[in-house]
Motif scaffolding. Structure first.
Motif, PDB file in Angstrom:
ATOM      1  N   LEU A  39     -14.394  39.175 -19.343  1.00  0.00           N
ATOM      2  CA  LEU A  39     -15.705  39.808 -19.254  1.00  0.00           C
ATOM      3  C   LEU A  39     -15.662  41.103 -18.453  1.00  0.00           C
ATOM      4  O   LEU A  39     -16.405  42.052 -18.737  1.00  0.00           O
ATOM      5  N   PHE A  40     -14.772  41.171 -17.452  1.00  0.00           N
ATOM      6  CA  PHE A  40     -14.770  42.313 -16.519  1.00  0.00           C
ATOM      7  C   PHE A  40     -13.507  43.167 -16.568  1.00  0.00           C
ATOM      8  O   PHE A  40     -13.428  44.169 -15.856  1.00  0.00           O
ATOM      9  N   ARG A  41     -12.543  42.811 -17.391  1.00  0.00           N
ATOM     10  CA  ARG A  41     -11.223  43.437 -17.296  1.00  0.00           C
ATOM     11  C   ARG A  41     -11.252  44.943 -17.552  1.00  0.00           C
ATOM     12  O   ARG A  41     -10.412  45.682 -17.022  1.00  0.00           O
ATOM     13  N   ASN A  42     -12.195  45.440 -18.364  1.00  0.00           N
ATOM     14  CA  ASN A  42     -12.227  46.883 -18.630  1.00  0.00           C
ATOM     15  C   ASN A  42     -13.113  47.641 -17.650  1.00  0.00           C
ATOM     16  O   ASN A  42     -13.356  48.836 -17.815  1.00  0.00           O
ATOM     17  N   ALA A  43     -13.611  46.935 -16.617  1.00  0.00           N
ATOM     18  CA  ALA A  43     -14.504  47.583 -15.654  1.00  0.00           C
ATOM     19  C   ALA A  43     -14.026  47.457 -14.219  1.00  0.00           C
ATOM     20  O   ALA A  43     -14.698  47.916 -13.303  1.00  0.00           O
ATOM     21  N   ALA A  44     -12.877  46.816 -14.009  1.00  0.00           N
ATOM     22  CA  ALA A  44     -12.386  46.578 -12.647  1.00  0.00           C
ATOM     23  C   ALA A  44     -10.858  46.621 -12.637  1.00  0.00           C
ATOM     24  O   ALA A  44     -10.205  46.432 -13.665  1.00  0.00           O
ATOM     25  N   ILE A  45     -10.307  46.857 -11.456  1.00  0.00           N
ATOM     26  CA  ILE A  45      -8.857  46.811 -11.256  1.00  0.00           C
ATOM     27  C   ILE A  45      -8.420  45.349 -11.202  1.00  0.00           C
ATOM     28  O   ILE A  45      -9.042  44.522 -10.532  1.00  0.00           O
ATOM     29  N   GLU A  46      -7.338  45.035 -11.921  1.00  0.00           N
ATOM     30  CA  GLU A  46      -6.799  43.673 -11.853  1.00  0.00           C
ATOM     31  C   GLU A  46      -6.150  43.458 -10.493  1.00  0.00           C
ATOM     32  O   GLU A  46      -5.339  44.264 -10.045  1.00  0.00           O
ATOM     33  N   GLY A  47      -6.522  42.355  -9.832  1.00  0.00           N
ATOM     34  CA  GLY A  47      -6.008  42.127  -8.496  1.00  0.00           C
ATOM     35  C   GLY A  47      -5.385  40.765  -8.269  1.00  0.00           C
ATOM     36  O   GLY A  47      -5.699  39.793  -8.955  1.00  0.00           O
ATOM     37  N   ILE A  48      -4.479  40.726  -7.321  1.00  0.00           N
ATOM     38  CA  ILE A  48      -4.105  39.491  -6.629  1.00  0.00           C
ATOM     39  C   ILE A  48      -4.692  39.666  -5.236  1.00  0.00           C
ATOM     40  O   ILE A  48      -4.258  40.539  -4.476  1.00  0.00           O
ATOM     41  N   THR A  49      -5.693  38.872  -4.923  1.00  0.00           N
ATOM     42  CA  THR A  49      -6.517  39.089  -3.731  1.00  0.00           C
ATOM     43  C   THR A  49      -6.290  37.997  -2.714  1.00  0.00           C
ATOM     44  O   THR A  49      -6.415  36.807  -3.035  1.00  0.00           O
ATOM     45  N   ILE A  50      -5.975  38.378  -1.491  1.00  0.00           N
ATOM     46  CA  ILE A  50      -5.773  37.409  -0.410  1.00  0.00           C
ATOM     47  C   ILE A  50      -7.107  37.083   0.253  1.00  0.00           C
ATOM     48  O   ILE A  50      -7.888  37.984   0.576  1.00  0.00           O
ATOM     49  N   ALA A  51      -7.353  35.800   0.456  1.00  0.00           N
ATOM     50  CA  ALA A  51      -8.463  35.348   1.307  1.00  0.00           C
ATOM     51  C   ALA A  51      -7.849  34.837   2.607  1.00  0.00           C
ATOM     52  O   ALA A  51      -7.058  33.906   2.609  1.00  0.00           O
ATOM     53  N   SER A  52      -8.211  35.478   3.711  1.00  0.00           N
ATOM     54  CA  SER A  52      -7.636  35.106   5.004  1.00  0.00           C
ATOM     55  C   SER A  52      -8.639  34.271   5.799  1.00  0.00           C
ATOM     56  O   SER A  52      -9.847  34.369   5.580  1.00  0.00           O
ATOM     57  N   PRO A  53      -8.155  33.473   6.754  1.00  0.00           N
ATOM     58  CA  PRO A  53      -9.051  32.655   7.568  1.00  0.00           C
ATOM     59  C   PRO A  53      -9.650  33.401   8.752  1.00  0.00           C
ATOM     60  O   PRO A  53     -10.319  32.797   9.590  1.00  0.00           O
ATOM     61  N   GLY A  54      -9.425  34.703   8.843  1.00  0.00           N
ATOM     62  CA  GLY A  54      -9.991  35.496   9.923  1.00  0.00           C
ATOM     63  C   GLY A  54      -9.962  36.962   9.560  1.00  0.00           C
ATOM     64  O   GLY A  54      -9.350  37.366   8.556  1.00  0.00           O
ATOM     65  N   PHE A  55     -10.615  37.786  10.366  1.00  0.00           N
ATOM     66  CA  PHE A  55     -10.747  39.212  10.076  1.00  0.00           C
ATOM     67  C   PHE A  55      -9.706  40.052  10.812  1.00  0.00           C
ATOM     68  O   PHE A  55      -9.329  41.120  10.339  1.00  0.00           O
ATOM     69  N   TYR A  56      -9.228  39.572  11.933  1.00  0.00           N
ATOM     70  CA  TYR A  56      -8.355  40.399  12.770  1.00  0.00           C
ATOM     71  C   TYR A  56      -6.881  40.068  12.536  1.00  0.00           C
ATOM     72  O   TYR A  56      -6.302  40.513  11.547  1.00  0.00           O
ATOM     73  N   ALA A  57      -6.226  39.316  13.389  1.00  0.00           N
ATOM     74  CA  ALA A  57      -4.789  39.072  13.202  1.00  0.00           C
ATOM     75  C   ALA A  57      -4.453  38.467  11.839  1.00  0.00           C
ATOM     76  O   ALA A  57      -3.426  38.838  11.249  1.00  0.00           O
ATOM     77  N   PRO A  58      -5.272  37.553  11.265  1.00  0.00           N
ATOM     78  CA  PRO A  58      -4.925  37.025   9.944  1.00  0.00           C
ATOM     79  C   PRO A  58      -4.889  38.085   8.850  1.00  0.00           C
ATOM     80  O   PRO A  58      -4.318  37.858   7.790  1.00  0.00           O
TER      81      PRO A  58
END
Length: 300
Positions: free
Chosen positions: A194-213
């Motif tokens: 649905l979105f492939r022609n409107a966005a960059i394909e990513g491998i996206t990391i979800a981290s458990p924190g904003f700073y050191a993680p």
């Protein structure tokens, strides 16, 4: 998923699934009939209103802690907008309670014989990990990476993960065994199409924190100062890791276990390689919201 979910004879105890006196589920304060089949998740409770202004016939609103929600219609498509706040723990709550609203009979406290599939799209903000991805770009997490360890608490973790990609990443980064093992889960293929022609394909990391993680060093030094450089350099065939955020892995992993369609799409507001950021990113988010609404409205 049948082995996990088709257990209608098991009665779920009140301590395991808490239902409020008004018949709503414990944290989200929604009743089953108030949930649409299409759900947009956002982190910031204020962002709910950015989306609600595009809806017609808003039929229900609820608010409890960071969980603000509204159900209404966009171009005839019924949608629920829900904020989750920041972090994986809140996603564990939101995803489990959304699934319960769809697939648990609250009267009998049993799993329904016929399961309902939800379409769940997270719209977030993110930091880019590749120098060619610019502030304002939209990245679709075709694969989400969990640095959080949440999925390992659930049976079936390996059934929904890309174990070869996981092992290649662990070896490349010389992953510290003291940290939770990362997991890699693909988004819904239908949402990607649905979105492939409107966005960059990513491998996206979800981290458990904003700073050191996420490799930030304010006063406390990260355990591995080179982690972001290792991540930037990682390749799996032609694929690369594109960005950091904080919720997508649990959405992808739990949805895969539960049988829902889910994905995360993020607007880039910081360039971690070039070390710049834009705090005036609302116009970029507005553009992503309009894109998401228009495309979700066409989905069957």
């Amino acid at each position: 998923m049948e082995k996990i979910y088709n257990t209608p004879s098991r009665i779920i105890a009140p301590s395991e699934l808490i239902i409020n006196a008004d018949g709503s589920i414990f944290h989200l304060h929604l009743r089953p009939e108030q949930l649409a089949d299409t759900v947009i998740l956002v982190g910031d409770p204020a962002r709910v209103e950015m989306i609600v202004k595009y809806l017609d016939n808003v039929e229900h609103r609820a608010s409890s802690r960071e969980f603000n929600s509204a159900t209404g219609y966009y171009k005839g498509k019924r949608m629920t907008i829900l904020s989750t706040g920041i972090g994986i723990g809140n996603i564990d709550i939101a995803m489990t309670e959304l699934d319960a609203l769809a697939n648990i009979d609250f009267a009998t406290r049993t799993v329904k014989q016929e399961l309902r599939q939800l379409t769940i799209l997270r719209l977030g903000t993110s930091g880019a990990l590749q120098p060619d991805i610019e502030v304002g770009d939209v990245v679709f997490a075709r694969t989400s990476v969990g640095f959080d360890g949440l999925l390992s608490y659930y049976a079936g973790r390996n059934d929904v993960c890309d174990l070869e990609l996981e092992q290649a990443f662990v070896e490349h980064t010389e992953w510290d065994s003291l940290m939770p093992r990362p997991y890699f889960v693909d988004a819904s293929q239908e949402l990607w199409e649905l979105f492939r022609n409107a966005a960059i394909e990513g491998i996206t990391i979800a981290s458990p924190g904003f700073y050191a993680p996420q490799g930030r060093w304010v006063r406390l030094k990260p355990a591995d100062e080179q982690m972001n450089a290792k991540i930037e350099a990682f390749r799996y065939g032609s694929r690369r890791i594109t960005n950091y955020e904080m919720e997508g892995s649990a959405i992808a992993g739990l949805a895969a276990l539960m049988g829902h369609r889910a994905a995360t799409m993020c607007t880039i507001i910081a360039q971690r390689v070039n070390k710049n950021a834009n705090t005036d990113y609302k116009p970029f988010v507005e553009r992503m919201i309009q894109l998401a609404l228009d495309r979700l409205a066409t989905m069957q």
